[in-house]
Structures are given as structure tokens and as C-alpha cells.
Motif scaffolding. Sequence first.
Motif, PDB file in Angstrom:
ATOM      1  N   LYS A  87       0.856  -1.231   0.052  1.00 48.83           N
ATOM      2  CA  LYS A  87       0.034  -0.075  -0.125  1.00 48.83           C
ATOM      3  C   LYS A  87       0.669   1.244  -0.035  1.00 48.83           C
ATOM      4  O   LYS A  87       0.348   2.249  -0.252  1.00 48.83           O
ATOM      5  CB  LYS A  87      -0.904   0.093   1.354  1.00 48.83           C
ATOM      6  N   GLN A  88       2.106   1.130   0.584  1.00 49.00           N
ATOM      7  CA  GLN A  88       3.074   2.348   0.761  1.00 49.00           C
ATOM      8  C   GLN A  88       2.326   3.655   1.392  1.00 49.00           C
ATOM      9  O   GLN A  88       2.277   4.591   0.955  1.00 49.00           O
ATOM     10  CB  GLN A  88       3.461   2.781  -0.789  1.00 49.00           C
ATOM     11  N   LEU A  89       1.823   3.170   2.542  1.00 47.19           N
ATOM     12  CA  LEU A  89       0.959   4.110   3.427  1.00 47.19           C
ATOM     13  C   LEU A  89       1.999   4.251   4.541  1.00 47.19           C
ATOM     14  O   LEU A  89       2.373   3.345   5.192  1.00 47.19           O
ATOM     15  CB  LEU A  89      -0.395   3.765   3.481  1.00 47.19           C
ATOM     16  N   LEU A  90       2.054   5.349   5.089  1.00 50.92           N
ATOM     17  CA  LEU A  90       2.953   5.727   6.605  1.00 50.92           C
ATOM     18  C   LEU A  90       1.944   6.629   7.304  1.00 50.92           C
ATOM     19  O   LEU A  90       1.596   7.729   6.913  1.00 50.92           O
ATOM     20  CB  LEU A  90       4.057   6.074   6.002  1.00 50.92           C
ATOM     21  N   THR A  91       1.763   6.109   8.450  1.00 49.92           N
ATOM     22  CA  THR A  91       0.974   6.848   9.474  1.00 49.92           C
ATOM     23  C   THR A  91       1.909   7.425  10.397  1.00 49.92           C
ATOM     24  O   THR A  91       2.625   6.576  11.411  1.00 49.92           O
ATOM     25  CB  THR A  91      -0.455   5.894  10.018  1.00 49.92           C
ATOM     26  N   VAL A  92       1.864   8.589  10.836  1.00 48.69           N
ATOM     27  CA  VAL A  92       2.951   9.355  11.764  1.00 48.69           C
ATOM     28  C   VAL A  92       1.751  10.105  12.932  1.00 48.69           C
ATOM     29  O   VAL A  92       1.007  11.013  12.434  1.00 48.69           O
ATOM     30  CB  VAL A  92       3.637  10.337  11.239  1.00 48.69           C
ATOM     31  N   VAL A  93       2.207   9.735  14.039  1.00 41.70           N
ATOM     32  CA  VAL A  93       1.593  10.362  15.191  1.00 41.70           C
ATOM     33  C   VAL A  93       2.888  11.153  15.887  1.00 41.70           C
ATOM     34  O   VAL A  93       3.494  10.476  16.258  1.00 41.70           O
ATOM     35  CB  VAL A  93       0.664   9.520  15.917  1.00 41.70           C
ATOM     36  N   ASP A  94       2.471  12.480  16.301  1.00 38.16           N
ATOM     37  CA  ASP A  94       3.421  13.177  16.905  1.00 38.16           C
ATOM     38  C   ASP A  94       3.092  13.522  18.449  1.00 38.16           C
ATOM     39  O   ASP A  94       2.220  14.593  18.251  1.00 38.16           O
ATOM     40  CB  ASP A  94       4.090  14.336  16.233  1.00 38.16           C
ATOM     41  N   PHE A  95       3.316  12.764  19.528  1.00 41.71           N
ATOM     42  CA  PHE A  95       2.823  13.098  20.743  1.00 41.71           C
ATOM     43  C   PHE A  95       3.668  14.149  21.381  1.00 41.71           C
ATOM     44  O   PHE A  95       3.340  14.465  22.570  1.00 41.71           O
ATOM     45  CB  PHE A  95       2.779  11.835  21.641  1.00 41.71           C
ATOM     46  N   GLU A  96       4.767  14.839  20.533  1.00 46.86           N
ATOM     47  CA  GLU A  96       5.244  15.926  21.324  1.00 46.86           C
ATOM     48  C   GLU A  96       4.485  17.032  21.074  1.00 46.86           C
ATOM     49  O   GLU A  96       4.771  18.221  21.557  1.00 46.86           O
ATOM     50  CB  GLU A  96       6.580  16.242  20.612  1.00 46.86           C
ATOM     51  N   LEU A  97       3.493  17.197  19.979  1.00 48.02           N
ATOM     52  CA  LEU A  97       2.447  18.231  19.904  1.00 48.02           C
ATOM     53  C   LEU A  97       1.299  17.940  20.972  1.00 48.02           C
ATOM     54  O   LEU A  97       1.031  17.124  21.554  1.00 48.02           O
ATOM     55  CB  LEU A  97       1.791  18.061  18.606  1.00 48.02           C
ATOM     56  N   PRO A  98       0.622  19.137  21.516  1.00 49.33           N
ATOM     57  CA  PRO A  98      -0.580  18.844  22.388  1.00 49.33           C
ATOM     58  C   PRO A  98      -1.543  18.314  21.640  1.00 49.33           C
ATOM     59  O   PRO A  98      -1.809  18.416  20.438  1.00 49.33           O
ATOM     60  CB  PRO A  98      -0.873  20.518  22.483  1.00 49.33           C
ATOM     61  N   SER A  99      -2.757  17.785  22.395  1.00 49.12           N
ATOM     62  CA  SER A  99      -3.773  17.178  21.754  1.00 49.12           C
ATOM     63  C   SER A  99      -4.818  18.152  21.179  1.00 49.12           C
ATOM     64  O   SER A  99      -5.767  17.667  20.434  1.00 49.12           O
ATOM     65  CB  SER A  99      -4.459  16.209  23.124  1.00 49.12           C
ATOM     66  N   THR A 100      -4.660  19.189  21.312  1.00 50.56           N
ATOM     67  CA  THR A 100      -5.345  20.164  20.558  1.00 50.56           C
ATOM     68  C   THR A 100      -5.047  20.665  19.184  1.00 50.56           C
ATOM     69  O   THR A 100      -5.796  21.187  18.376  1.00 50.56           O
ATOM     70  CB  THR A 100      -5.476  21.692  21.494  1.00 50.56           C
ATOM     71  N   GLU A 101      -3.769  20.074  18.728  1.00 47.24           N
ATOM     72  CA  GLU A 101      -3.355  20.308  17.438  1.00 47.24           C
ATOM     73  C   GLU A 101      -3.693  18.773  16.548  1.00 47.24           C
ATOM     74  O   GLU A 101      -3.554  17.776  17.234  1.00 47.24           O
ATOM     75  CB  GLU A 101      -1.981  20.502  17.316  1.00 47.24           C
ATOM     76  N   LYS A 102      -3.910  19.011  15.461  1.00 48.64           N
ATOM     77  CA  LYS A 102      -3.711  17.885  14.526  1.00 48.64           C
ATOM     78  C   LYS A 102      -2.497  17.166  14.460  1.00 48.64           C
ATOM     79  O   LYS A 102      -1.441  17.861  13.948  1.00 48.64           O
ATOM     80  CB  LYS A 102      -4.414  18.329  13.127  1.00 48.64           C
ATOM     81  N   ARG A 103      -2.382  16.105  15.058  1.00 42.51           N
ATOM     82  CA  ARG A 103      -1.010  15.569  15.178  1.00 42.51           C
ATOM     83  C   ARG A 103      -0.856  14.142  14.381  1.00 42.51           C
ATOM     84  O   ARG A 103       0.030  13.465  14.843  1.00 42.51           O
ATOM     85  CB  ARG A 103      -0.713  15.699  16.608  1.00 42.51           C
ATOM     86  N   LEU A 104      -1.877  13.912  13.798  1.00 46.47           N
ATOM     87  CA  LEU A 104      -1.723  12.454  13.067  1.00 46.47           C
ATOM     88  C   LEU A 104      -1.812  12.687  11.502  1.00 46.47           C
ATOM     89  O   LEU A 104      -2.884  13.384  11.100  1.00 46.47           O
ATOM     90  CB  LEU A 104      -2.858  11.511  13.362  1.00 46.47           C
TER      91      LEU A 104
END
Length: 277
Positions: free
Chosen positions: A108-125
Motif C-alpha cells: 500500500k505504501q502508506l505511512l501513518t505518523v503520530v507526533d505526541f510531542e504536539l499538544p492534543s489540541t493540534e492535529k498531530r496524526l
Amino acid sequence: MENLSVVRRQRLKLRTRRMARRVLPFVASLFLATPLAAPVAKSKAATTNHQARLVAAPVVAPATLYNQRLHDLYRELGVEQQGLRYEVFEKAMTGYLNLESEGKLSGKQLLTVVDFELPSTEKRLWVLDLAARQVKFHTLVAHGHNSGENMATNFSNENESNMSSLGFYVTQGEYQGKHGRSLKLQGLDEGFNTNAFSRAVVMHGADYVSEDFIRQYGRLGRSLGCPALPMDQKDAIIEAVEGQTCLFLNGPDAQYSSKYLNQDVAMSKLLGQTQLI
């Protein structure tokens, strides 16, 4: 008469010698000033070869080429404008390429990235389509209840910790659970997320992952350790990423390490590909 003729011949010889002494230095200087044909040809050939060496294409080091291609992909995806930092993207891509090298991922060549260094109020996925060079999804995502309030600062691989677990995952199949449509996740980083199955850390939707919740409480709600998604996007995201795609959860943990962050393997994989970059 004969004696007179002899005298004339002697005078003529004497005059000829004098003229020769005058002309010879001039002729010699002309000869020395004129270069020989063979050395000229050789000199021109040497100059041509030297110039050819100067205009030859420089050899680019593999590490330089690797970094250039990652930066090119980063720019083409346009994720910098969406808040995905290059250093997080680079780590996620390094792991993706390592997992692909081991045959752990589908095509599929898909990569999902989640950055928990950002606050939950920001779109971080982010769900990145590496083949199409597109961002398929960019949305909110919740962290574990005991990982922190608006900011996630604590992480665990332990059962009943109610914390998020950092690292690389490979998505598995869907199932219907208490949160409805959900997606199983296989944690691959020993000591950091390998208890995902036993902890039931999965991808699912939740009502507390929404802009309305943020406006009311100043942060997202929190899960028991799952990367919970907005209800209006969870079906589309789960459908897209299920079936052996890469998920990377980044966070502020200096202790985190992974064998999948091997840049030599990633470099070899990327520079040997023609489809990604």
C-alpha cells in the motif's frame, strides 16, 4: 688573366663567408622560435583530457543522495506547513524503509505518523500516501489517560498502565469491539510497545476526539492507551491503513530506541528503489 680570376674567386669566397656569418644567427633564432609539430599535438591532447576531467559529473555520496531524496519527498508532501517536523518525518521514514526491507509491510505504501510531542489540541496524526505523494488524512488523535493532560509526557509498555506506547507498529485486521469498528496493532519495538496485543491497544473512534470537546475542556479526552480517532473519520482511516501498513508514534522520551532506526538499511532500501522517490 688567370691570376686575376683567382683573386676574384678568393674575394667571392670571403664575401660568402661573411654573409653566412651574418645570416646564420637570424635563421637559428627563427628555428628556435617555431615549436615542433609533435609537442604541439601532445600539448593540445593533454589540455583536452584535463578539461574533460574537470567537466565530468561529480560523484555524490550515498548519504547525501539519501538525505536529498528524503527532503524532496518531505517538500512534495507539503507536511511542513501542516506541522510535521522534518526530524519526526525522517525517523518515521527510516523505520518504514527498515520494515519494508524486512518484508513486514504490504504494497500500500502508506505511512501513518503520530507526533505526541504536539499538544492534543493540534492535529498531530498524518496518513501519508508515499506513492502518490499525498496526505490522505491529517487529524486529531488522543493519547493515554496516564500519559498526561494536554501534553503527553509519560509512556509505558506495561499492562493496565493506561499510557500510550511509543514506537513502530504494523497494522493488522479490523474487528468489532466495544468502540465499534477497530483496528488491531502489532507493536514491534521490544520494551516499548510489544505488549500492544495483550493491552488491547488498538485504533478506534471516540466521541472525546473532536473540536467540540477541545472548545469545552481545552484539550482532547484521553484513552486507555489507544491512538483514538475522531468518529467522523475513523472508518475511512481504518479502512485505508488496515492490513500491514506502518504506524509510528513519536514522543518526548529520550530513552526510546529502535532497531528499525537503522539508517544504513534505510539508505540501501531507498537508493535501490525507483517507485518511491
